[in-house]
Design a protein around this motif. Structure first.
Motif, PDB file in Angstrom:
ATOM      1  N   GLN A  31       0.820  -1.208   0.000  1.00 35.09           N
ATOM      2  CA  GLN A  31       0.000   0.000   0.000  1.00 35.09           C
ATOM      3  C   GLN A  31       0.854   1.258   0.000  1.00 35.09           C
ATOM      4  O   GLN A  31       1.958   1.276   0.560  1.00 35.09           O
ATOM      5  CB  GLN A  31      -0.908   0.030   1.241  1.00 35.09           C
ATOM      6  CG  GLN A  31      -2.103  -0.901   1.164  1.00 35.09           C
ATOM      7  CD  GLN A  31      -2.981  -0.744   2.392  1.00 35.09           C
ATOM      8  OE1 GLN A  31      -2.505  -0.776   3.532  1.00 35.09           O
ATOM      9  NE2 GLN A  31      -4.279  -0.588   2.177  1.00 35.09           N
ATOM     10  N   SER A  32       0.306   2.312  -0.604  1.00 34.52           N
ATOM     11  CA  SER A  32       0.966   3.618  -0.551  1.00 34.52           C
ATOM     12  C   SER A  32       0.309   4.451   0.543  1.00 34.52           C
ATOM     13  O   SER A  32      -0.822   4.172   0.963  1.00 34.52           O
ATOM     14  CB  SER A  32       0.820   4.337  -1.893  1.00 34.52           C
ATOM     15  OG  SER A  32      -0.541   4.659  -2.138  1.00 34.52           O
ATOM     16  N   GLU A  33       1.022   5.486   1.004  1.00 42.17           N
ATOM     17  CA  GLU A  33       0.454   6.374   2.030  1.00 42.17           C
ATOM     18  C   GLU A  33      -0.791   7.084   1.494  1.00 42.17           C
ATOM     19  O   GLU A  33      -1.756   7.308   2.236  1.00 42.17           O
ATOM     20  CB  GLU A  33       1.506   7.394   2.464  1.00 42.17           C
ATOM     21  CG  GLU A  33       2.634   6.780   3.290  1.00 42.17           C
ATOM     22  CD  GLU A  33       3.593   7.823   3.841  1.00 42.17           C
ATOM     23  OE1 GLU A  33       3.181   9.005   3.900  1.00 42.17           O
ATOM     24  OE2 GLU A  33       4.721   7.462   4.208  1.00 42.17           O
ATOM     25  N   HIS A  34      -0.769   7.422   0.203  1.00 37.21           N
ATOM     26  CA  HIS A  34      -1.913   8.103  -0.416  1.00 37.21           C
ATOM     27  C   HIS A  34      -3.160   7.220  -0.362  1.00 37.21           C
ATOM     28  O   HIS A  34      -4.266   7.695  -0.065  1.00 37.21           O
ATOM     29  CB  HIS A  34      -1.580   8.468  -1.864  1.00 37.21           C
ATOM     30  CG  HIS A  34      -2.724   9.084  -2.609  1.00 37.21           C
ATOM     31  ND1 HIS A  34      -3.184  10.361  -2.338  1.00 37.21           N
ATOM     32  CD2 HIS A  34      -3.528   8.591  -3.594  1.00 37.21           C
ATOM     33  CE1 HIS A  34      -4.208  10.635  -3.134  1.00 37.21           C
ATOM     34  NE2 HIS A  34      -4.432   9.579  -3.903  1.00 37.21           N
ATOM     35  N   GLU A  35      -2.989   5.934  -0.669  1.00 42.03           N
ATOM     36  CA  GLU A  35      -4.120   5.005  -0.640  1.00 42.03           C
ATOM     37  C   GLU A  35      -4.699   4.891   0.764  1.00 42.03           C
ATOM     38  O   GLU A  35      -5.923   4.895   0.946  1.00 42.03           O
ATOM     39  CB  GLU A  35      -3.659   3.632  -1.130  1.00 42.03           C
ATOM     40  CG  GLU A  35      -4.770   2.598  -1.231  1.00 42.03           C
ATOM     41  CD  GLU A  35      -4.268   1.224  -1.657  1.00 42.03           C
ATOM     42  OE1 GLU A  35      -5.088   0.291  -1.693  1.00 42.03           O
ATOM     43  OE2 GLU A  35      -3.047   1.088  -1.931  1.00 42.03           O
ATOM     44  N   VAL A  36      -3.828   4.809   1.758  1.00 42.42           N
ATOM     45  CA  VAL A  36      -4.287   4.700   3.148  1.00 42.42           C
ATOM     46  C   VAL A  36      -4.998   5.983   3.579  1.00 42.42           C
ATOM     47  O   VAL A  36      -6.001   5.934   4.306  1.00 42.42           O
ATOM     48  CB  VAL A  36      -3.106   4.381   4.086  1.00 42.42           C
ATOM     49  CG1 VAL A  36      -3.542   4.444   5.551  1.00 42.42           C
ATOM     50  CG2 VAL A  36      -2.548   2.995   3.780  1.00 42.42           C
ATOM     51  N   GLU A  37      -4.508   7.141   3.130  1.00 42.01           N
ATOM     52  CA  GLU A  37      -5.175   8.410   3.440  1.00 42.01           C
ATOM     53  C   GLU A  37      -6.595   8.436   2.866  1.00 42.01           C
ATOM     54  O   GLU A  37      -7.524   8.940   3.499  1.00 42.01           O
ATOM     55  CB  GLU A  37      -4.363   9.588   2.898  1.00 42.01           C
ATOM     56  CG  GLU A  37      -3.213  10.004   3.797  1.00 42.01           C
ATOM     57  CD  GLU A  37      -3.658  10.420   5.196  1.00 42.01           C
ATOM     58  OE1 GLU A  37      -4.641  11.173   5.307  1.00 42.01           O
ATOM     59  OE2 GLU A  37      -3.032   9.972   6.175  1.00 42.01           O
ATOM     60  N   GLU A  38      -6.762   7.893   1.653  1.00 48.54           N
ATOM     61  CA  GLU A  38      -8.103   7.815   1.052  1.00 48.54           C
ATOM     62  C   GLU A  38      -9.014   6.928   1.895  1.00 48.54           C
ATOM     63  O   GLU A  38     -10.189   7.247   2.105  1.00 48.54           O
ATOM     64  CB  GLU A  38      -8.019   7.264  -0.376  1.00 48.54           C
ATOM     65  CG  GLU A  38      -7.582   8.286  -1.411  1.00 48.54           C
ATOM     66  CD  GLU A  38      -7.725   7.770  -2.834  1.00 48.54           C
ATOM     67  OE1 GLU A  38      -8.147   6.605  -3.007  1.00 48.54           O
ATOM     68  OE2 GLU A  38      -7.416   8.523  -3.764  1.00 48.54           O
ATOM     69  N   HIS A  39      -8.469   5.809   2.371  1.00 50.64           N
ATOM     70  CA  HIS A  39      -9.247   4.922   3.225  1.00 50.64           C
ATOM     71  C   HIS A  39      -9.630   5.618   4.528  1.00 50.64           C
ATOM     72  O   HIS A  39     -10.748   5.451   5.032  1.00 50.64           O
ATOM     73  CB  HIS A  39      -8.454   3.648   3.529  1.00 50.64           C
ATOM     74  CG  HIS A  39      -8.284   2.754   2.348  1.00 50.64           C
ATOM     75  ND1 HIS A  39      -7.509   1.621   2.364  1.00 50.64           N
ATOM     76  CD2 HIS A  39      -8.804   2.827   1.091  1.00 50.64           C
ATOM     77  CE1 HIS A  39      -7.556   1.037   1.180  1.00 50.64           C
ATOM     78  NE2 HIS A  39      -8.328   1.750   0.393  1.00 50.64           N
ATOM     79  N   ARG A 268     -16.226  -1.106   0.964  1.00 46.48           N
ATOM     80  CA  ARG A 268     -15.138  -2.067   1.139  1.00 46.48           C
ATOM     81  C   ARG A 268     -15.150  -2.579   2.578  1.00 46.48           C
ATOM     82  O   ARG A 268     -15.518  -1.864   3.511  1.00 46.48           O
ATOM     83  CB  ARG A 268     -13.782  -1.443   0.793  1.00 46.48           C
ATOM     84  CG  ARG A 268     -13.363  -0.321   1.683  1.00 46.48           C
ATOM     85  CD  ARG A 268     -12.074   0.352   1.265  1.00 46.48           C
ATOM     86  NE  ARG A 268     -11.737   1.397   2.231  1.00 46.48           N
ATOM     87  CZ  ARG A 268     -11.045   1.191   3.336  1.00 46.48           C
ATOM     88  NH1 ARG A 268     -10.588  -0.013   3.607  1.00 46.48           N
ATOM     89  NH2 ARG A 268     -10.791   2.169   4.175  1.00 46.48           N
ATOM     90  N   SER A 301     -11.462   7.458  -6.484  1.00 45.68           N
ATOM     91  CA  SER A 301     -11.295   5.999  -6.447  1.00 45.68           C
ATOM     92  C   SER A 301     -12.505   5.278  -7.051  1.00 45.68           C
ATOM     93  O   SER A 301     -12.822   4.156  -6.655  1.00 45.68           O
ATOM     94  CB  SER A 301     -11.094   5.525  -5.002  1.00 45.68           C
ATOM     95  OG  SER A 301      -9.953   6.098  -4.433  1.00 45.68           O
ATOM     96  N   ASP A 304     -11.967   1.700  -8.139  1.00 46.49           N
ATOM     97  CA  ASP A 304     -11.888   0.766  -7.009  1.00 46.49           C
ATOM     98  C   ASP A 304     -13.287   0.454  -6.479  1.00 46.49           C
ATOM     99  O   ASP A 304     -13.581  -0.687  -6.101  1.00 46.49           O
ATOM    100  CB  ASP A 304     -11.041   1.358  -5.874  1.00 46.49           C
ATOM    101  CG  ASP A 304      -9.574   1.471  -6.245  1.00 46.49           C
ATOM    102  OD1 ASP A 304      -9.137   0.722  -7.147  1.00 46.49           O
ATOM    103  OD2 ASP A 304      -8.866   2.304  -5.641  1.00 46.49           O
TER     104      ASP A 304
END
Length: 423
Positions: A31-39, A268, A301, A304
């Motif tokens: 995972q990237s930090e950007h993806e985790v921030e979106e979550h 999700r 996203s 996704d």
């Protein structure tokens, strides 16, 4: 101090205080930090929907969760210091916690701990309106909480209108609570069976008419679209899970009758217990002839989200049904400039503008689904005629399967298909 000032001060002092929360997530190897921030953005939206306010976020890069406390010792101490200093009410994790992790964290942090599933279950509990939806959510919540009862929080006193719980339950009280929960689970299962038998009778009465189900990620505008087509007033809010109750309406377009249903939005990591308890509600999807998959194309996203919905449909055994893809909220997407305008823009400007090529998307998803997608904005009615035309075209295909000798001048008695609000 004036009478008005004293009154205002008293109102402020007696007003219910909004609860605060810190959010916690792990950054996995892939995972990237950007993806985790979106979550975490989505988790913050869920927190707001529950009625609490995010005040801080904690992330930690870990290959896998710590068996005891989910996060490492140093990060746990950091969280502990923050919530103590700022008197935070709760900690919310973006993953599910094991029963032992939940117990350990509440013992260490001395505040209420939520994982993602419990947060979603409580939101559903607040949002459910019909008897079936309430029963389904309560059953799912009790099944989820049973192994997670701790000395500090039993969660049993949560009311639909608030976010506070009681504490201080001793070991004997926990055993008593567990026995109460087991009895409740048995009673709720029996109640649900009776409601489901009534639902089966209703569904049998709908044979001989095309059934269309709206599906999609939560908060994509399904209810707004339903209101446009059926001219009814289904609850539509800018909140996750604005409604968890399926709504069925009868519609006639170009003399073709069909039943149109709005179903609960997907998300999700939807709690397993919730999916299991909502199986009867999701029968609306399984037994439909056509799915209208609504997508918020303005969301970064959105692809996704499409994948999450398709995965959930496959899990429900509905992945092979005809799908009309509707890209909603195009009014929130920057319009693609002309070739001449593009020539005068730098590559960076084009990239930051996040333009979407609708023509390219149309070709890609037509190839994937076999049906040309629709681009529209349900909020202001942009391209609603295009949607109606596409919907009628697909409903006709299903209608002719039922009535091969159908005549356009034919009329139907739709009185047997009463409007229904279901769980």
């Amino acid at each position: 101090m004036s009478k008005y000032t004293r009154k205002l001060k008293k109102m402020i002092e007696t007003a219910p205080q909004e609860e605060t929360a810190v959010l916690v997530a792990l950054i996995r190897q892939n995972q990237s930090e950007h993806e985790v921030e979106e979550h975490l953005d989505e988790l913050a939206f869920l927190t707001e929907t529950l009625g609490a306010r995010e005040v801080h976020r904690f992330t930690q890069r870990l290959e896998k969760p710590d068996v005891r406390n989910f996060v490492g010792t140093g990060k746990l101490e950091e969280i502990q210091a923050y919530i103590k200093h700022f008197e935070v009410d709760m900690v919310i994790f973006d993953d599910d916690l094991s029963p032992s992790q939940m117990r350990n964290l509440e013992n260490e942090l001395k505040v209420q701990v939520y994982d993602r599933s419990l947060l979603i279950l409580d939101i559903f509990l607040n949002r459910a309106k019909t008897a079936q939806a309430k029963t389904q959510v309560e059953l799912a919540r009790y099944q989820y909480l049973l192994p997670r009862l701790t000395r500090m929080w039993t969660h049993l006193e949560r009311q639909r209108g608030g976010t506070s719980t009681r504490g201080g339950a001793g070991e004997k009280e926990i055993e008593t609570d567990k026995r109460i929960i087991r009895n409740q689970i048995t009673a709720l299962k029996e109640k649900l069976r009776k409601i489901e038998r009534q639902g089966e009778t209703q569904r049998k009465g709908r044979k001989g008419i095309v059934r269309v189900a709206l599906v999609g990620y939560t908060n994509v505008g399904k209810s707004t679209l339903m209101n446009l087509v059926t001219k009814t007033d289904v609850l539509a809010e800018n909140k996750l899970f604005a409604t968890v109750d399926s709504t069925v309406r009868k519609v006639v377009l170009e003399n073709i009758p069909f039943l149109f249903s709005d179903t609960v939005g997907f998300i999700r990591k939807l709690p397993t217990h919730l999916i299991e308890s909502f199986k009867s509600t999701l029968m609306e999807i399984q037994e439909s002839d056509l799915l209208v998959h609504v997508v918020d194309i303005s969301h970064p996203s959105f692809e996704d989200h499409i994948a999450v919905v398709n995965q959930t449909l496959n899990e429900l055994g509905a992945g092979d049904k005809p799908i009309l893809l509707v890209f909603n909220k195009i009014d929130l997407v920057p319009k693609m400039p002309s070739e001449e305008e593009l020539m005068n823009m730098s590559e960076l400007e084009v990239e930051e503008a996040n333009y979407l090529d609708f023509d390219k998307l149309k070709k890609v998803y037509t190839k994937k689904t076999g049906i040309e997608p629709v681009f529209m904005a349900a909020e202001d009615g942009t391209n609603i005629d295009d949607f109606r035309k596409a919907l009628v075209e697909e409903v006709k295909k299903q209608h002719f399967k039922i009535y091969p000798h159908y005549l356009a001048s034919q009329t139907y008695d739709l009185s047997q298909f009463d409007d229904e609000d279901e769980a």
